[in-house]
Structures are given as structure tokens and as C-alpha cells.
Design an enzyme around this catalytic site. Structure first.
Site, PDB file in Angstrom:
ATOM      1  N   HIS A   1       4.506 -11.200 -13.829  1.00  0.00           N
ATOM      2  CA  HIS A   1       5.157 -10.198 -12.982  1.00  0.00           C
ATOM      3  C   HIS A   1       6.441  -9.753 -13.690  1.00  0.00           C
ATOM      4  O   HIS A   1       7.541 -10.154 -13.311  1.00  0.00           O
ATOM      5  CB  HIS A   1       5.462 -10.860 -11.630  1.00  0.00           C
ATOM      6  CG  HIS A   1       5.876  -9.918 -10.550  1.00  0.00           C
ATOM      7  ND1 HIS A   1       6.555 -10.335  -9.437  1.00  0.00           N
ATOM      8  CD2 HIS A   1       5.696  -8.582 -10.401  1.00  0.00           C
ATOM      9  CE1 HIS A   1       6.778  -9.302  -8.644  1.00  0.00           C
ATOM     10  NE2 HIS A   1       6.272  -8.226  -9.219  1.00  0.00           N
TER      11      HIS A   1
ATOM     12  N   ASN B   1      23.989  -3.198 -16.648  1.00  0.00           N
ATOM     13  CA  ASN B   1      23.222  -4.384 -17.048  1.00  0.00           C
ATOM     14  C   ASN B   1      22.941  -4.392 -18.551  1.00  0.00           C
ATOM     15  O   ASN B   1      22.601  -5.424 -19.120  1.00  0.00           O
ATOM     16  CB  ASN B   1      21.910  -4.476 -16.262  1.00  0.00           C
ATOM     17  CG  ASN B   1      22.151  -4.842 -14.810  1.00  0.00           C
ATOM     18  OD1 ASN B   1      23.179  -5.424 -14.482  1.00  0.00           O
ATOM     19  ND2 ASN B   1      21.225  -4.493 -13.930  1.00  0.00           N
TER      20      ASN B   1
ATOM     21  N   LYS C   1      -1.691  -6.127  -8.078  1.00  0.00           N
ATOM     22  CA  LYS C   1      -1.390  -7.549  -7.869  1.00  0.00           C
ATOM     23  C   LYS C   1      -2.661  -8.399  -7.879  1.00  0.00           C
ATOM     24  O   LYS C   1      -2.694  -9.497  -8.410  1.00  0.00           O
ATOM     25  CB  LYS C   1      -0.681  -7.741  -6.534  1.00  0.00           C
ATOM     26  CG  LYS C   1       0.550  -6.910  -6.367  1.00  0.00           C
ATOM     27  CD  LYS C   1       1.557  -7.245  -7.403  1.00  0.00           C
ATOM     28  CE  LYS C   1       2.843  -6.474  -7.171  1.00  0.00           C
ATOM     29  NZ  LYS C   1       3.828  -6.800  -8.205  1.00  0.00           N
TER      30      LYS C   1
ATOM     31  N   ARG D   1       3.170  -6.039   1.498  1.00  0.00           N
ATOM     32  CA  ARG D   1       2.151  -7.059   1.213  1.00  0.00           C
ATOM     33  C   ARG D   1       2.146  -8.091   2.336  1.00  0.00           C
ATOM     34  O   ARG D   1       3.186  -8.411   2.905  1.00  0.00           O
ATOM     35  CB  ARG D   1       2.430  -7.757  -0.120  1.00  0.00           C
ATOM     36  CG  ARG D   1       2.032  -6.936  -1.325  1.00  0.00           C
ATOM     37  CD  ARG D   1       2.221  -7.702  -2.615  1.00  0.00           C
ATOM     38  NE  ARG D   1       3.616  -7.945  -2.896  1.00  0.00           N
ATOM     39  CZ  ARG D   1       4.269  -9.066  -2.654  1.00  0.00           C
ATOM     40  NH1 ARG D   1       3.636 -10.128  -2.147  1.00  0.00           N
ATOM     41  NH2 ARG D   1       5.549  -9.189  -2.936  1.00  0.00           N
TER      42      ARG D   1
ATOM     43  N   ASN E   1      10.827  -0.751   2.557  1.00  0.00           N
ATOM     44  CA  ASN E   1       9.839  -0.901   1.478  1.00  0.00           C
ATOM     45  C   ASN E   1       9.080   0.412   1.248  1.00  0.00           C
ATOM     46  O   ASN E   1       7.943   0.402   0.785  1.00  0.00           O
ATOM     47  CB  ASN E   1       8.861  -2.028   1.818  1.00  0.00           C
ATOM     48  CG  ASN E   1       8.015  -2.438   0.620  1.00  0.00           C
ATOM     49  OD1 ASN E   1       8.502  -2.466  -0.518  1.00  0.00           O
ATOM     50  ND2 ASN E   1       6.740  -2.740   0.839  1.00  0.00           N
ATOM     51  N   SER E   2       9.711   1.545   1.581  1.00  0.00           N
ATOM     52  CA  SER E   2       9.040   2.829   1.293  1.00  0.00           C
ATOM     53  C   SER E   2       8.973   3.007  -0.219  1.00  0.00           C
ATOM     54  O   SER E   2       9.834   2.518  -0.956  1.00  0.00           O
ATOM     55  CB  SER E   2       9.765   3.986   1.970  1.00  0.00           C
ATOM     56  OG  SER E   2      11.123   4.004   1.610  1.00  0.00           O
ATOM     57  N   ARG E   3       7.960   3.721  -0.664  1.00  0.00           N
ATOM     58  CA  ARG E   3       7.643   3.710  -2.098  1.00  0.00           C
ATOM     59  C   ARG E   3       7.362   5.101  -2.647  1.00  0.00           C
ATOM     60  O   ARG E   3       7.001   6.010  -1.910  1.00  0.00           O
ATOM     61  CB  ARG E   3       6.365   2.866  -2.316  1.00  0.00           C
ATOM     62  CG  ARG E   3       6.484   1.410  -1.875  1.00  0.00           C
ATOM     63  CD  ARG E   3       7.100   0.598  -2.963  1.00  0.00           C
ATOM     64  NE  ARG E   3       7.199  -0.809  -2.625  1.00  0.00           N
ATOM     65  CZ  ARG E   3       7.138  -1.784  -3.530  1.00  0.00           C
ATOM     66  NH1 ARG E   3       6.958  -1.524  -4.807  1.00  0.00           N
ATOM     67  NH2 ARG E   3       7.292  -3.042  -3.169  1.00  0.00           N
TER      68      ARG E   3
ATOM     69  N   SER F   1       9.750  -9.183  -6.316  1.00  0.00           N
ATOM     70  CA  SER F   1       9.537  -7.843  -5.763  1.00  0.00           C
ATOM     71  C   SER F   1      10.829  -7.309  -5.139  1.00  0.00           C
ATOM     72  O   SER F   1      11.543  -8.058  -4.468  1.00  0.00           O
ATOM     73  CB  SER F   1       8.467  -7.914  -4.682  1.00  0.00           C
ATOM     74  OG  SER F   1       7.343  -8.591  -5.169  1.00  0.00           O
TER      75      SER F   1
ATOM     76  N   THR G   1      12.149  -1.881 -11.448  1.00  0.00           N
ATOM     77  CA  THR G   1      11.933  -0.483 -11.834  1.00  0.00           C
ATOM     78  C   THR G   1      13.233   0.121 -12.377  1.00  0.00           C
ATOM     79  O   THR G   1      13.214   0.841 -13.388  1.00  0.00           O
ATOM     80  CB  THR G   1      11.398   0.316 -10.628  1.00  0.00           C
ATOM     81  OG1 THR G   1      10.246  -0.374 -10.129  1.00  0.00           O
ATOM     82  CG2 THR G   1      11.004   1.723 -11.018  1.00  0.00           C
TER      83      THR G   1
ATOM     84  N   TYR H   1      -1.924  -0.562   2.114  1.00  0.00           N
ATOM     85  CA  TYR H   1      -0.664  -0.748   1.386  1.00  0.00           C
ATOM     86  C   TYR H   1      -0.904  -1.150  -0.076  1.00  0.00           C
ATOM     87  O   TYR H   1      -1.750  -2.008  -0.367  1.00  0.00           O
ATOM     88  CB  TYR H   1       0.212  -1.806   2.088  1.00  0.00           C
ATOM     89  CG  TYR H   1       1.431  -2.086   1.252  1.00  0.00           C
ATOM     90  CD1 TYR H   1       2.462  -1.156   1.189  1.00  0.00           C
ATOM     91  CD2 TYR H   1       1.506  -3.218   0.439  1.00  0.00           C
ATOM     92  CE1 TYR H   1       3.545  -1.362   0.360  1.00  0.00           C
ATOM     93  CE2 TYR H   1       2.599  -3.434  -0.385  1.00  0.00           C
ATOM     94  CZ  TYR H   1       3.608  -2.498  -0.418  1.00  0.00           C
ATOM     95  OH  TYR H   1       4.676  -2.687  -1.256  1.00  0.00           O
ATOM     96  N   GLY H   2      -0.109  -0.579  -0.954  1.00  0.00           N
ATOM     97  CA  GLY H   2      -0.263  -0.764  -2.406  1.00  0.00           C
ATOM     98  C   GLY H   2      -0.739  -2.138  -2.856  1.00  0.00           C
ATOM     99  O   GLY H   2      -1.825  -2.288  -3.389  1.00  0.00           O
TER     100      GLY H   2
ATOM    101  N   ASP I   1       6.333  -3.599 -13.913  1.00  0.00           N
ATOM    102  CA  ASP I   1       5.868  -4.585 -12.929  1.00  0.00           C
ATOM    103  C   ASP I   1       5.012  -5.711 -13.524  1.00  0.00           C
ATOM    104  O   ASP I   1       5.129  -6.844 -13.095  1.00  0.00           O
ATOM    105  CB  ASP I   1       5.067  -3.866 -11.836  1.00  0.00           C
ATOM    106  CG  ASP I   1       4.897  -4.711 -10.582  1.00  0.00           C
ATOM    107  OD1 ASP I   1       5.844  -5.407 -10.194  1.00  0.00           O
ATOM    108  OD2 ASP I   1       3.810  -4.681  -9.992  1.00  0.00           O
TER     109      ASP I   1
ATOM    110  N   CYS J   1      13.620  -6.401  -6.484  1.00  0.00           N
ATOM    111  CA  CYS J   1      14.877  -6.916  -7.035  1.00  0.00           C
ATOM    112  C   CYS J   1      15.328  -6.080  -8.233  1.00  0.00           C
ATOM    113  O   CYS J   1      16.065  -6.561  -9.098  1.00  0.00           O
ATOM    114  CB  CYS J   1      14.742  -8.384  -7.443  1.00  0.00           C
ATOM    115  SG  CYS J   1      14.617  -9.488  -6.042  1.00  0.00           S
ATOM    116  N   GLY J   2      14.824  -4.852  -8.331  1.00  0.00           N
ATOM    117  CA  GLY J   2      15.365  -3.937  -9.333  1.00  0.00           C
ATOM    118  C   GLY J   2      14.613  -3.890 -10.654  1.00  0.00           C
ATOM    119  O   GLY J   2      15.174  -3.445 -11.658  1.00  0.00           O
TER     120      GLY J   2
ATOM    121  N   GLY K   1      23.094   0.603 -14.730  1.00  0.00           N
ATOM    122  CA  GLY K   1      23.301   0.931 -16.150  1.00  0.00           C
ATOM    123  C   GLY K   1      24.198  -0.070 -16.869  1.00  0.00           C
ATOM    124  O   GLY K   1      24.125  -0.226 -18.096  1.00  0.00           O
TER     125      GLY K   1
HETATM  126  C1  OXD Z   1       5.568  -5.948  -5.434  1.00  0.00           C
HETATM  127  C2  OXD Z   1       5.224  -4.614  -6.000  1.00  0.00           C
HETATM  128  O1  OXD Z   1       5.436  -6.150  -4.217  1.00  0.00           O
HETATM  129  O2  OXD Z   1       5.347  -4.447  -7.211  1.00  0.00           O
HETATM  130  O3  OXD Z   1       5.949  -6.816  -6.219  1.00  0.00           O
HETATM  131  O4  OXD Z   1       4.826  -3.706  -5.253  1.00  0.00           O
HETATM  132 MN    MN Z   2       5.890  -6.291  -8.233  1.00  0.00          MN
END
Ligand code: OXD
Ligand code: MN
Length: 607
Positions: A230, A501, A210, A73, A372-374, A252, A257, A201-202, A277, A254-255, A499
Site C-alpha cells: 500500500h 515535506n 484493494k 470501505r 471520504n468523498s473522492r 488510507s 496522493t 464504493y471504490g 496507492d 493520510c496524504g 510541499g
Molecule cells: C484506501 C484507498 O482506502 O486508497 O486506502 O481508497
Molecule cells: Mn489506499
């Protein structure tokens, strides 16, 4: 007679001048055709948009390599165009809507020449949900069309749903020539319009995500009395089979997912995934807060994802049902034609090319996968998907968890004293920056409710809105803070995370149901040692103490930084927030010795 939707599409085509206009129906056959087009016809430079991956080991998976300048982003090129700058606030880049449109018109004139304009009809939220929104995005690249089909509920039925209405959500997107100097992501909140050029980019290009579901939706929520956040949504099942629903805001990368599909390390506990998200939160007729996930897919960070850190994600990525799965800017194993990233299970393959297509040599010191590969994958592939995911009403939320990435200072978990104190907790949250946006990584910045890059209006008004929502809730969720990222003197994470957490989530659930008491500190309530389940964890009492250490001097500095941040919003920062701020400052002054006792967490047995 043409409908308002048809007219709008025609006008945009007149400006952007595509060779062809193609109205998508959202079907699987169509996705196959678009992938074929992306493999054979559309390119970025010399690189085809899609490349088929090893279909045996990664079924339905395709690889996409972005333009090298287009990997995250771009917050500095993202604008919120309210007529009044004050409404956008210091947290947003602002341009007057007339000026922004003039600029975008010039940049968009003929930008789709030689390309196809794809018309994407989609819904954010379940089509039967009273909270869902009907949307149209135009784009000129198959990657975005296919990604939107994964991330949203795309269907030609949405065109019928829009019918002759004019108030559908509009998105105009073109990759232009990828020139970063001509890249802009402009939001026109009052017109429900996003206009984006120059990036595939996404977060810049999948305009339902977003751009609409956070920036514009947060503005709609402010006007209509709801919240667009978010946040992850998850259900935590206890050994008796009761499920408690919570949302978690984390910045973004920070885990979120990983947390959304956590594989519980505690026997009898299970996490059910509803979203990774975005959460739209409405006050229900019962006075509880109800959450829906407007999205239908997962757009997660690949590096670090493995059978150890997130087995359910790997199962999701290897599932064969919902077509297709995309990998963007990972590395490639040229022997097996499989995607590869740092942290993936197994040995490092011998012959790798990196995310820019160059052959990779371990001595180079560079990363194979972009940090930041997705991956982009349907949430329906997720083995832990909650059966409530498609419930149009959503799920009732019992706890809101607000976090950040703090290598120092912030305790593992604290519970706020009440809603107002919780809003302050969120308002003062800071986090160290990550590779999800184009900026220096590891810099501390305030990131209230993980919304700094996504709040589509003045953040002072946003805090007021949170306080007002609290007044409407007769059964408000409890608000907590978490920090998984504290490090020891050697720079190693103290808490094992992933796990494990679940141990923190269990305490939160126990607090929600009044099963345990808690210990008071100036920052909020922390677990009594015996209530945070640490059995089977290889963690010393000293380390546990470190996780809950509250250093009054460092906190005073933190409050100064917080004060600077809150001052930016002038009189728009609610007095209630200042009250909480003052209270905390006083507590830190007065109670240092008293609460220093509380930091000897590990000495009090239990554990
Ligand atoms: C972000 C995303 O950047 O979810 O927060 O892709
Ligand atoms: Mn996000």
C-alpha cells in the site's frame, strides 16, 4: 468452442440473471456511452448514477452520489477465505471458502435482474510488464465500469491475452440492493477470485484495486517471492537532475496522493509521480528492488485538496485529455454546477447542496462533502507524471518510507539501522484511523506497513516474507519512518506538511547517497540539525525539538501495545522481530539520560 473465460462469464450470468451482457472494449466512445446510460437510465433510488458537471470549469467531469450507507470501505464485511483459518491470520475476517461461496451464491441469485452485466477486461500493470496480471471483472453498474476504465488499463486486447487460459484474475461484483446487511467482500486467494455484493464504493467495488492488487496479490507475492504494498511510488529529482526513486506506505487518507504529486518548496527539487496507492515490488536480477504501479488512475480524497495543498492534483482534475473525471459524494454549488468540498480554494459558495443532496446551511455544523468523498481521474492527466510510469520494468527503489498518522510520540523522520530493524519499524507502526473505512475516526491501531486492512494472509507470515525479501536484495533500499502529524499543546500540526515535506525527502535522499551523517537514538537515526533544510520555514527551534522529541515513558507504553499486537500471531511472528523489539526496549531502559540529550534537537544550531 467456448473459452474458459466465456464459460466463466456464462456461469456467472446464469446465477445473477442480468437482462443483458455487454463486453466492454475500454474505448473512449464506450465510456461516453456508459456515462450517457448512467445519466439517463441507471439510478440509485431516484438519483441518476451520473450528473454532468460544469464542463467549462471542470472539463469532462461527472458527479456521482452514492447510496448514503455506502461511502467507505467496510472492513468488518471483508473476508479472506483461505481453506485454513490460520493462513488468513487474526488480521483478517475469515470464512471457509465453501461456506462463503454458499452464502454468496444465495445472495447473488438473480441479483442482476433488470440490469446489464458489464464484462470488463483489464490489466493491472503495463501489458508488456512481466509483473502485470490479466483480469476480468463483471459488474452491474455503469459507475463501476467507468471507474475501472479510469483506474486500470482496460482494453478488449486483454481478452486475446487471456485466450484459452484459465488462470485469469476473476471478479464478480453486483451492487445488489445496497442493503448493508447483505454486503460482503469475499476473497478466494487460491482461485484468484473476488466476489463482492451490496456496495458500489471504490475499495469494495473496483475489484482490481484493494481486493486484487493488495489482498490477493500480497498472497501471490508471498508464494512467488515479491511484495504487493500500500505505497506511493515517486521520483525525487535533485538540482543536478539525478532522480532517486522511493516508495512510501501511509494508511488510507493520510496524504499519499498529496505526497505523490508534491510541489517542491525547495528550489531545484522536483517530485515525479508514478503511483499514489499501490506498489508491486520485485527483486530484480541486479539485486535491487524494482517497483511498478499496477494502477492507471488516482482515487483520492477530495476534502482538503486545494491549490495550496496540492496544486498538481487540481491541474490533474482540470486537465482535458484523458476522459472522464468523476467526483463522488462531494458537495455541489447549485449556482455554477461545480463540485465543492471543504478546503477547496475560494469563498464558500452561497448555494450548496451536501453530499446527500440536501441544501446546506453553514449553521448546521455538518459537512458539505463527505469526509471520504473522492475523485477518480486518470494518472495520465497528471502534469508531474514520471516518464518512467509506462516502463514495464518499473523503477529501482532506493528508500522505503513507512508512516502513520500520530499526533503524539513519533518523530518527524527516523532511519532504521538496517533491513531487519526496518521491518520491525514497519511492524510496530501505529496510526490513528480515518474516514476511509467505516469505523470510529481517530482511534489508534497498529497498522504495519499501512497494510492491516489489505494483507491477504497471516501478518506474522507477512513479516517473515519481508525479512526473506531482504535476504535476496544485494542492494536493499534503506527503510525510514515519517510522521507529518505531530501536534502541539493546542492541537495544531507542528510540521507544515504538503510541499514542505520535500525537506524530509531531501534528507532521505542525502542519506541514501551518503551525503550526510546522522544522529543515533534508540528508535533509529535522526537528522543532525544542520542537515534538515529548514531555511525559509517559519518554525521555531522549540517546535523543531518537539518534532524529534522521544519520550521514553510514552515509548515504553507504545511497546507494550506493540507487544500485544505481535503476540496475536503467536509463533508466526519471526524471532528477528522479537530481537529488535527487545533491543529497543533495552535501549529505552538503559539510555534514557544519554538519549534525552538527543532530543534537544533545536538547540544544536543549524536550522
Ligand atoms: C484506501 C484507498 O482506502 O486508497 O486506502 O481508497
Ligand atoms: Mn489506499
Amino acid at each position: 468452442m467456448a473459452t474458459p473465460l466465456e464459460k466463466w462469464v456464462e456461469e456467472q450470468a446464469k446465477l445473477t440473471k442480468p437482462n443483458k451482457i455487454y463486453w466492454c472494449d475500454g474505448s473512449e466512445d464506450e465510456a461516453r456511452r456508459l456515462i450517457e446510460i448512467g445519466m439517463k437510465k441507471e439510478k440509485i433510488g431516484d438519483v441518476p448514477i451520473f450528473q454532468e458537471l460544469n464542463q467549462k470549469s471542470w472539463p469532462n467531469a461527472y458527479y456521482h452520489r452514492s447510496h448514503p450507507t455506502d461511502v467507505a470501505r467496510t472492513e468488518h464485511l471483508t473476508y479472506v477465505c483461505h481453506p485454513d483459518k490460520e493462513i488468513a491470520g487474526p488480521n483478517n475476517n475469515w470464512m471457509h471458502p465453501d461456506e462463503a461461496k454458499e452464502k454468496m451464491r444465495k445472495l447473488s441469485d438473480g441479483c442482476m435482474k433488470g440490469r446489464t452485466m458489464y464484462v470488463l477486461p483489464y490489466m493491472m500493470g503495463h501489458p508488456d510488464s512481466p509483473y502485470a496480471k490479466a483480469c476480468i471483472q463483471l459488474t452491474d453498474v455503469s459507475y463501476v465500469a467507468v471507474s475501472m476504465r479510469i483506474m486500470t488499463r482496460m482494453s478488449k486486447k486483454i481478452i486475446e491475452k487471456i485466450g484459452t487460459r484459465e488462470d485469469f484474475v476473476k471478479g464478480l461484483h453486483s451492487v445488489g440492493d445496497f442493503d448493508p446487511d447483505k454486503r460482503f467482500i469475499m476473497h478466494f486467494p487460491d482461485e484468484h477470485l473476488v466476489w463482492s455484493i451490496g456496495s458500489g464504493y471504490g475499495g469494495n467495488a473496483l475489484l482490481g484495486k484493494k481486493c486484487f492488487s493488495l489482498r490477493i496479490a500480497s498472497w501471490l507475492g508471498f508464494q512467488e517471492g515479491w511484495l504487493a504494498e500500500h505505497m506511493v511510488i515517486l521520483g525525487i529529482e535533485d538540482p543536478k537532475g539525478n532522480v532517486t526513486y522511493v516508495t512510501v506506505a501511509l494508511p488510507s487518507a493520510c496524504g499519499k496522493t498529496n505526497l505523490a504529486m508534491l510541489e517542491s518548496a525547495l528550489p531545484g527539487y522536483k517530485v515525479w509521480t508514478l503511483g499514489d496507492d499501490i506498489a508491486w515490488l520485485n527483486v530484480g536480477p541486479d539485486g535491487r528492488l524494482w517497483a511498478i504501479n499496477p494502477e492507471a488512475g488516482l482515487f483520492g480524497v477530495a476534502p482538503g485538496t486545494s491549490m495550496k495543498t496540492n496544486p498538481n492534483m487540481l491541474k490533474t482534475l482540470k486537465a482535458v485529455n484523458f476522459y472522464p473525471t468523476l467526483f463522488t459524494n462531494t458537495g455541489l454549488d447549485t449556482d455554477t454546477n461545480e463540485p465543492w468540498w471543504e478546503g477547496l480554494d475560494g469563498a464558500v459558495p452561497k448555494n450548496l447542496i451536501d453530499w446527500q443532496g440536501k441544501s446546506w446551511d453553514s449553521s448546521s455544523g455538518s459537512k458539505v462533502a463527505h469526509p471520504n468523498s473522492r475523485f477518480t481521474v486518470s494518472i495520465n492527466n497528471c502534469p508531474t507524471l514520471s516518464k518512467e510510469f509506462d516502463n514495464p520494468k518499473g523503477v529501482p527503489i532506493s528508500a522505503i518510507i513507512l508512516g502513520g498518522r500520530r499526533t503524539q510520540l513519533v518523530p518527524l523522520v527516523t532511519e532504521s539501522f538496517n533491513w531487519q530493524n526496518g521491518v520491525y519499524l514497519g511492524a510496530r507502526t501505529g496510526s490513528e484511523t480515518t474516514a476511509a473505512a467505516a469505523h470510529q475516526v481517530g482511534q489508534l491501531r497498529r497498522d504495519p506497513m499501512a497494510m492491516l486492512p489489505f494483507c491477504g494472509y497471516n501478518m506474522g507470515d507477512y513479516f517473515r516474507h519481508w525479512l526473506n525479501i531482504g535476504k535476496k536484495l544485494t542492494q536493499p533500499p534503506k527503510i525510514f519512518s515519517v510522521n507529518w502529524f505531530r501536534v502541539d499543546d493546542e492541537g495544531k500540526f507542528v510540521w507544515p506538511g504538503f510541499g514542505e515535506n520535500i525537506r524530509v525527502l531531501k534528507w532521505i535522499v542525502d542519506r541514501v547517497h551518503n551525503r550526510v551523517k546522522a544522529k543515533q537514538t534508540p528508535l533509529g537515526l535522526i537528522p543532525d540539525a544542520q542537515d534538515l533544510e529548514t531555511g525559509g520555514l517559519n518554525i521555531t527551534k522549540e517546535k523543531m525539538a518537539k518534532l524529534f522529541e522521544i519520550n521514553a515513558q510514552e515509548w515504553k507504553q507504545e511497546l507494550q501495545d506493540t507487544e500485544k499486537f505481535l503476540n496475536q500471531f503467536g509463533s508466526r511472528t519471526p524471532s528477528e522481530i522479537w530481537q529488535e523489539h527487545k533491543k529497543l526496549a533495552e535501549q529505552l531502559d538503559n539510555n534514557v539520560s544519554e538519549f534525552e540529550d538527543s532530543i534537544h534537537y533545536g538547540d544544536r544550531g543549524g536550522a
